[in-house]
Design an enzyme around this catalytic site. Structure first.
Site, PDB file in Angstrom:
ATOM      1  CB  SER A 103       4.696  -2.122  -1.427  1.00 20.30           C
ATOM      2  OG  SER A 103       5.884  -1.363  -1.326  1.00 20.30           O
ATOM      3  CE1 TYR A 115       2.165   2.741  -2.325  1.00 17.48           C
ATOM      4  CE2 TYR A 115       4.004   1.824  -1.086  1.00 17.48           C
ATOM      5  CZ  TYR A 115       3.212   1.850  -2.220  1.00 17.48           C
ATOM      6  OH  TYR A 115       3.461   0.965  -3.243  1.00 17.48           O
TER       7      TYR A 115
HETATM    8  P1  NAD Z   1       0.443   3.139 -11.850  1.00  8.50           P
HETATM    9  O1  NAD Z   1       0.280   4.547 -11.395  1.00  8.50           O
HETATM   10  O2  NAD Z   1       1.213   2.838 -13.072  1.00  8.50           O
HETATM   11  O3  NAD Z   1      -0.987   2.439 -11.987  1.00  8.50           O
HETATM   12  C1  NAD Z   1      -1.978   2.604 -11.013  1.00  8.50           C
HETATM   13  C2  NAD Z   1      -3.281   2.066 -11.556  1.00  8.50           C
HETATM   14  O4  NAD Z   1      -4.278   2.268 -10.536  1.00  8.50           O
HETATM   15  C3  NAD Z   1      -3.783   2.815 -12.793  1.00  8.50           C
HETATM   16  O5  NAD Z   1      -4.427   1.895 -13.650  1.00  8.50           O
HETATM   17  C4  NAD Z   1      -4.796   3.800 -12.222  1.00  8.50           C
HETATM   18  O6  NAD Z   1      -5.796   4.195 -13.157  1.00  8.50           O
HETATM   19  C5  NAD Z   1      -5.376   2.950 -11.109  1.00  8.50           C
HETATM   20  N1  NAD Z   1      -6.072   3.732 -10.099  1.00  8.50           N
HETATM   21  C6  NAD Z   1      -5.584   4.745  -9.331  1.00  8.50           C
HETATM   22  N2  NAD Z   1      -6.559   5.225  -8.562  1.00  8.50           N
HETATM   23  C7  NAD Z   1      -7.676   4.497  -8.825  1.00  8.50           C
HETATM   24  C8  NAD Z   1      -9.008   4.536  -8.353  1.00  8.50           C
HETATM   25  N3  NAD Z   1      -9.422   5.422  -7.452  1.00  8.50           N
HETATM   26  N4  NAD Z   1      -9.892   3.646  -8.877  1.00  8.50           N
HETATM   27  C9  NAD Z   1      -9.520   2.750  -9.825  1.00  8.50           C
HETATM   28  N5  NAD Z   1      -8.265   2.687 -10.301  1.00  8.50           N
HETATM   29  C10 NAD Z   1      -7.363   3.557  -9.807  1.00  8.50           C
HETATM   30  O7  NAD Z   1       1.052   2.389 -10.584  1.00  8.50           O
HETATM   31  P2  NAD Z   1       1.933   1.052 -10.428  1.00  8.50           P
HETATM   32  O8  NAD Z   1       3.318   1.463 -10.111  1.00  8.50           O
HETATM   33  O9  NAD Z   1       1.685   0.103 -11.538  1.00  8.50           O
HETATM   34  O10 NAD Z   1       1.322   0.488  -9.068  1.00  8.50           O
HETATM   35  C11 NAD Z   1       0.375  -0.555  -9.025  1.00  8.50           C
HETATM   36  C12 NAD Z   1       0.385  -1.155  -7.636  1.00  8.50           C
HETATM   37  O11 NAD Z   1       1.678  -1.670  -7.342  1.00  8.50           O
HETATM   38  C13 NAD Z   1       0.050  -0.157  -6.525  1.00  8.50           C
HETATM   39  O12 NAD Z   1      -0.752  -0.775  -5.543  1.00  8.50           O
HETATM   40  C14 NAD Z   1       1.412   0.173  -5.948  1.00  8.50           C
HETATM   41  O13 NAD Z   1       1.340   0.578  -4.604  1.00  8.50           O
HETATM   42  C15 NAD Z   1       2.119  -1.166  -6.093  1.00  8.50           C
HETATM   43  N6  NAD Z   1       3.581  -1.079  -6.067  1.00  8.50           N
HETATM   44  C16 NAD Z   1       4.234  -0.350  -7.019  1.00  8.50           C
HETATM   45  C17 NAD Z   1       5.618  -0.290  -6.954  1.00  8.50           C
HETATM   46  C18 NAD Z   1       6.426   0.456  -7.961  1.00  8.50           C
HETATM   47  O14 NAD Z   1       7.634   0.587  -7.755  1.00  8.50           O
HETATM   48  N7  NAD Z   1       5.850   0.938  -9.058  1.00  8.50           N
HETATM   49  C19 NAD Z   1       6.297  -0.962  -5.943  1.00  8.50           C
HETATM   50  C20 NAD Z   1       5.591  -1.680  -5.003  1.00  8.50           C
HETATM   51  C21 NAD Z   1       4.214  -1.738  -5.084  1.00  8.50           C
END
Ligand code: NAD
Length: 259
Positions: free
Chosen positions: A142, A155
């Site tokens: 991130s 985080y």
């Molecule tokens: P999201 O909430 O859409 O998806 C998260 C996924 O992780 C889902 O499939 C959920 O089922 C899974 N998950 C959560 N807890 C779990 C567990 N205990 N075991 C197995 N699976 C689990 O989130 P996203 O926004 O797509 O984020 C995905 C990644 O990208 C994360 O690591 C997040 O930190 C990172 N990220 C997101 C953003 C953003 O702006 N959305 C920015 C930077 C980084």
């Protein structure tokens, strides 16, 4: 079909960025294990979307809080798909709170899911990759792996930790055909971000539209990154053309950390 014959495990791929990465890898020819804790309907829809690209797709509901389940998922990939060549550590959660009020169980869960689960997948997958002299490990970090924001202590700690582990493991395996890289998105419009908007609006006494604008203020492009853009970056890093890229942390954040 640059990834034809390769197999990937993408953690947290039933939603958001993980699902887009799983689709991009499948589109490039990889077989994929989809993972996540979605509802049955969400999981089925994710599998359908990834399988639409015509490669082999399996589901494993390993909970990233449980190291035994993580090791079993990698073993299942080796057994059912023949190999685990690509690991994308994407599963992640968020909690926003001043540190003195930060629930201890939320801290533990964020460190476990956003950081330690990657240690467990890498630990389990490396022996097979080393045997085959080929591997790609992509850690979804991130902008918060490079800079901080207030109220996101767990985080930011987890993502800085994951960025550090990326470099350490890249050096450990540098002389094999395995690369280890991080991708660091800014704000991407996914359920994880969507859920933060009403809370932010409430805490600041502003409308949700104004809260969205406030979130985007850190992104010079003034727009959210799309999940497909992150998928394309991951597919590039998984490909043959990226074999000399290792230990890198690619920002995909609309210019956020350039300030
Ligand atoms: P999201 O909430 O859409 O998806 C998260 C996924 O992780 C889902 O499939 C959920 O089922 C899974 N998950 C959560 N807890 C779990 C567990 N205990 N075991 C197995 N699976 C689990 O989130 P996203 O926004 O797509 O984020 C995905 C990644 O990208 C994360 O690591 C997040 O930190 C990172 N990220 C997101 C953003 C953003 O702006 N959305 C920015 C930077 C980084």
């Amino acid at each position: 079909m640059t990834l034809k014959g390769k197999s990937a495990v993408v953690t947290g791929s039933t939603s958001g960025i993980g699902l887009a990465i799983a689709c991009a890898l499948a589109e490039a020819g990889a077989n994929v294990i989809v993972n996540g804790l979605g509802s049955e309907a969400d999981n089925a829809e994710a599998i359908r979307k990834v399988a639409a690209h015509g490669t082999r797709v399996a589901f494993d509901g390993a909970d990233m809080l449980r190291h035994n389940q993580i090791a079993e998922m990698i073993a299942k990939g080796e057994r059912d798909l023949g190999s685990v060549d690509i690991v994308v550590n994407n599963a992640g959660i968020q909690h926003v709170s001043p540190i003195e009020a930060f629930p201890i169980e939320k801290w533990d869960a964020i460190i476990a899911i956003n950081l330690s689960s990657s240690f467990h997948t890498i630990r389990a997958a490396l022996p097979g990759m080393k045997k085959r002299n080929w591997g790609r490990i992509i850690n979804v970090c991130s902008a918060h792996s490079l800079v901080a924001s207030p109220f996101k202590s767990a985080y930011v700690a987890a993502k800085h930790g994951l960025a550090g582990m990326t470099k350490a493991v890249a050096l450990e395996v540098a002389e094999t055909g395995i690369t280890v890289n991080a991708v660091s998105p800014g704000f991407v419009w996914t359920p994880l971000v969507e859920k933060q908007i009403p809370d932010l609006a409430k805490s600041q006494g502003i409308s949700e539209e104004a809260a969205k604008k406030q979130v985007l203020a850190s992104q010079p492009t003034g727009r959210f990154v799309s999940v497909e853009e992150v998928g394309a970056l991951a597919a590039f890093l998984a490909g043959e053309g990226a074999r000399s890229i290792t230990g890198a942390n690619y920002s995909i954040d609309g210019g956020w950390v350039a300030r």
